[in-house]
Design an enzyme around this catalytic site. Structure first.
Site, mmCIF file in Angstrom:
data_model
loop_
_atom_site.group_PDB
_atom_site.id
_atom_site.type_symbol
_atom_site.label_atom_id
_atom_site.label_comp_id
_atom_site.label_asym_id
_atom_site.label_seq_id
_atom_site.Cartn_x
_atom_site.Cartn_y
_atom_site.Cartn_z
ATOM 1 N N TRP A 71 0.889 -1.069 -0.021
ATOM 2 C CA TRP A 71 -0.223 -0.034 0.253
ATOM 3 C C TRP A 71 0.935 1.192 0.045
ATOM 4 C CZ3 TRP A 71 -1.264 4.259 3.077
ATOM 5 C CH2 TRP A 71 -2.388 5.028 2.620
ATOM 6 N N GLY A 98 5.715 -0.294 6.948
ATOM 7 C CA GLY A 98 6.263 0.927 7.874
ATOM 8 C C GLY A 98 6.519 1.935 7.192
ATOM 9 N N LYS A 465 -19.347 3.755 4.268
ATOM 10 C CA LYS A 465 -19.678 2.548 3.514
ATOM 11 C C LYS A 465 -19.787 2.956 1.939
ATOM 12 C CE LYS A 465 -18.640 -0.098 5.244
ATOM 13 N NZ LYS A 465 -17.909 -0.037 6.512
ATOM 14 N N LYS A 574 -7.359 -2.572 4.391
ATOM 15 C CA LYS A 574 -8.019 -2.687 5.610
ATOM 16 C C LYS A 574 -7.311 -2.635 7.022
ATOM 17 C CE LYS A 574 -11.175 -6.430 7.107
ATOM 18 N NZ LYS A 574 -12.440 -5.553 6.873
HETATM 19 C C1 G6P Z 1 -9.408 1.220 7.624
HETATM 20 C C2 G6P Z 1 -10.672 0.200 7.141
HETATM 21 C C3 G6P Z 1 -11.845 0.485 7.760
HETATM 22 C C4 G6P Z 1 -11.549 0.371 9.172
HETATM 23 C C5 G6P Z 1 -10.651 1.124 9.695
HETATM 24 C C6 G6P Z 1 -10.131 0.809 11.110
HETATM 25 O O1 G6P Z 1 -9.666 2.348 7.181
HETATM 26 O O2 G6P Z 1 -10.482 0.216 5.444
HETATM 27 O O3 G6P Z 1 -12.727 -0.620 7.303
HETATM 28 O O4 G6P Z 1 -12.810 0.571 9.884
HETATM 29 O O5 G6P Z 1 -9.341 0.969 8.885
HETATM 30 O O6 G6P Z 1 -9.856 -0.341 11.262
HETATM 31 P P1 G6P Z 1 -9.619 -1.259 12.596
HETATM 32 O O7 G6P Z 1 -8.835 -2.596 12.059
HETATM 33 O O8 G6P Z 1 -8.921 -0.566 13.658
HETATM 34 O O9 G6P Z 1 -11.061 -1.269 13.120
#
Ligand code: G6P
Length: 579
Positions: A71, A98, A465, A574
């Protein structure tokens, strides 16, 4: 973000069927580009997703290799910037998750010593740094010097051409050693190898390991050998592993919610009940209860605040990336950190900061043994099972279920038992009409979602969403706040989704206000006129979950109509393990 996997084996493994198959399980951490290197010196990398890459390369066999799914942070999405990176002699290969903050200074220094750089990344300095250090030092000494010199965050794997060994170093980005029957894995998280073994050793910050085919050793930053514990983890996999009956993981995971919420309820009534009681006590006895989280988990935390406030417990929440700027924390504070992955850098950083100030730490995580879980005093697992689609669906629901359960123990009135059946009802009764609505809304530029109280956090989650998966600009907002500005954007035909829990007449009036200005109002209500069927009674906390389920389905069908990459939306990952 970024996922790394290394495998070292007594015999040979297949790069495609072993290494890249494992890496694919981490693709949710980023999918801009992919690459691998093995000890024979073979390297392949390219932009795009892992399956395309697998089709394009020959099946290398090797006993030791490392790989990376990216990423992008520093440097565009190009083949050159993809990992692995190497030194000028091309005999040291590295993958990195990182950010190396002082890379510019180090790069200048290395260039002055004759090193040639070919990428725009911060990560490339790692292989050159080791090349330089190894001229006069052993690898252990070189790693110690690396930990001393580098500012930033890293999970790094290093191999040297011709040597059957992987070096692994960690600070602030997750790294774990998987112990399988015939091989060792080094990976960003347990999901990389959880189909093969449930035994793992977690790296703590500033630790490193040397892993050979038949043995491993861990060291602290001073090079002292460490004795580490082996954890045996359990994942709630059950029947949910296969996506074959569904076109996408997202819709599979939406449909799983009755089962996954039931599984969580069973565990909260059963093996996690003692922990729930302890957390309830902490909540009751703390001077200050504060939540922190990011993304969907933040919207779940907003609901946590709402539920606790309803029963007279003062609670607040703040987005993790701003936590240190806007929140007071002391030894009488209880911090409840919520994170699906348990690895979100901002959440982990805020939690460590609160901990240093003496706060008690409770967390809600989905991934067992994640960093957040390991730095918490008590951690509840939400038992949603692996969630593959980038969009949080079943994990959001289970976070809310866990928060409802805690609030229920503390006096919030709700019938918890019926949550799974009510979700099932909402999906079955509304999916077809949602498809029609998606056909009507898919080409809209903006969608507004309004809510109040119980329905305000769902309005934010629905908007998130719609933005991330269907690429429609969406705003979730407080119904009462609409007339203080945003109503100026309402034109004839602008879609406004109004979430009306119970007999909330104020919310009803807010819907009327935009309708009067020509908005296309879509109502999600349980006690008033509604465009969808929601079978819960007045002001039932379940409304929050059920309205979001409708939003999940609407998002999915809009994205599908638009032909978008639903499970891997552009620019997202994610698990966000950089700040
Ligand atoms: C990213 C994902 C989201 C998620 C957020 C927090 O932005 O795309 O779907 O809600 O991180 O992630 P976590 O693992 O801390 O719930």
């Amino acid at each position: 973000m970024c996922g790394i996997v290394g495998i070292i084996n007594e015999g040979n493994i297949s790069v495609k069927n072993d290494l890249l198959k494992s890496l694919k399980r981490l693709e949710y951490r980023g999918y801009d580009s992919v690459g691998f290197a093995d000890v024979q010196g073979n390297v392949e990398k390219d932009i795009g997703e892992i399956s395309k890459f697998m089709d394009s390369i020959k099946d290398y066999k090797t006993s030791c290799a490392i790989s990376h799914t990216r990423w992008a942070t520093h440097g565009g999405v190009t083949k050159t910037n993809s990992h692995p990176h190497w030194n000028s002699k091309k005999n040291i290969f590295t993958v990195h998750n990182g950010i190396i903050e002082n890379y510019e200074e180090l790069k200048k220094e290395l260039i002055s010593k004759g090193h040639e750089f070919i990428t725009e990344t911060d990560s490339e300095i790692i292989s050159h740094f080791f090349d330089e250090e190894l001229k006069s030092k052993t690898m252990i000494e070189a790693i110690k010097s690396f930990i001393r010199r580098i500012k930033g965050t890293y999970a790094i794997l290093i191999i040297e051409k011709g040597k059957n060994r992987i070096y692994a170093i960690k600070k602030d980005s997750p790294l774990v050693l998987g112990l399988a029957k015939d091989r060792f894995y080094l990976a960003s998280d347990i999901y990389a190898f959880s189909d093969n073994t449930n035994k793992a050793i977690f790296f703590e910050d500033e630790e490193f390991a040397i892993v050979d085919p038949d043995r491993y050793s861990f060291y602290d930053l001073n090079g002292n050998e460490l004795k580490k514990s082996i954890y045996e983890f359990t994942w709630a996999i059950t029947q949910e592993e296969s996506v074959k009956d569904y076109p996408h993981y997202m819709i599979k995971e939406i449909h799983e919610q009755p089962i996954s919420s039931q599984r969580l309820l069973n565990s909260l009534d059963g093996e996690q009940h003692e922990k729930v009681a302890k957390i309830a006590n902490l909540i009751k006895n703390s001077k200050r209860v504060v939540f922190t989280a990011a993304g969907s988990s933040y919207y779940a935390s907003l609901l946590g605040v709402y539920f606790l406030n309803r029963i007279g417990i003062n609670a607040h929440t703040l987005i993790a990336s701003e936590f240190q700027n806007f929140m007071l924390v002391d030894k009488d504070t209880l911090l409840i950190a919520i994170s699906q992955s348990g690895e979100t850098m901002d959440v982990v950083t805020a939690t460590k900061w609160a901990r240093e100030r003496g706060a008690k730490i409770v967390s809600l995580v989905n991934v067992p043994h994640s960093t957040l879980q390991r730095i918490s005093d008590i951690s509840l697992e939400i038992h949603a099972g692996p969630e593959i689609s980038v969009a949080a669906t079943k994990t959001f629901t289970n976070q809310v279920v866990a928060l409802l359960y805690l609030s229920y123990i503390l006096g919030f009135s709700i019938n918890m038992k019926t949550i799974p059946e009510k979700i099932d009802y909402v999906i079955n009764e509304n999916e077809e009409s949602i498809k029609h609505l998606a056909n009507e809304l898919y080409d809209k530029k903006d969608i507004y979602i309004i809510g109040r109280g119980l329905s305000y956090p769902p309005s934010r989650e629905m908007a998130l969403k719609l933005k991330e998966i269907s690429y429609i600009h969406a705003e979730g907002m407080m119904g009462g706040e609409l007339k203080h500005g945003t109503i100026a954007l309402i034109e004839p035909g602008t879609p406004v989704i109004a979430l009306i829990p119970g007999k909330d007449f104020d919310m009803h009036s807010n819907a009327k206000e935009v309708e009067a200005r020509g908005a296309r109002v879509i109502k999600i209500a349980n006690m008033m006129e509604s465009d969808f069927k929601i079978d819960v009674t007045i002001n039932d906390g379940k409304f929050a979950i059920l309205s979001v389920v409708i939003g999940q389905l609407l998002t999915y069908y809009i994205a599908r109509k638009k032909g978008l990459p639903i499970d891997k939306p552009r620019n997202l990952a994610k698990s966000v393990t950089v700040k």
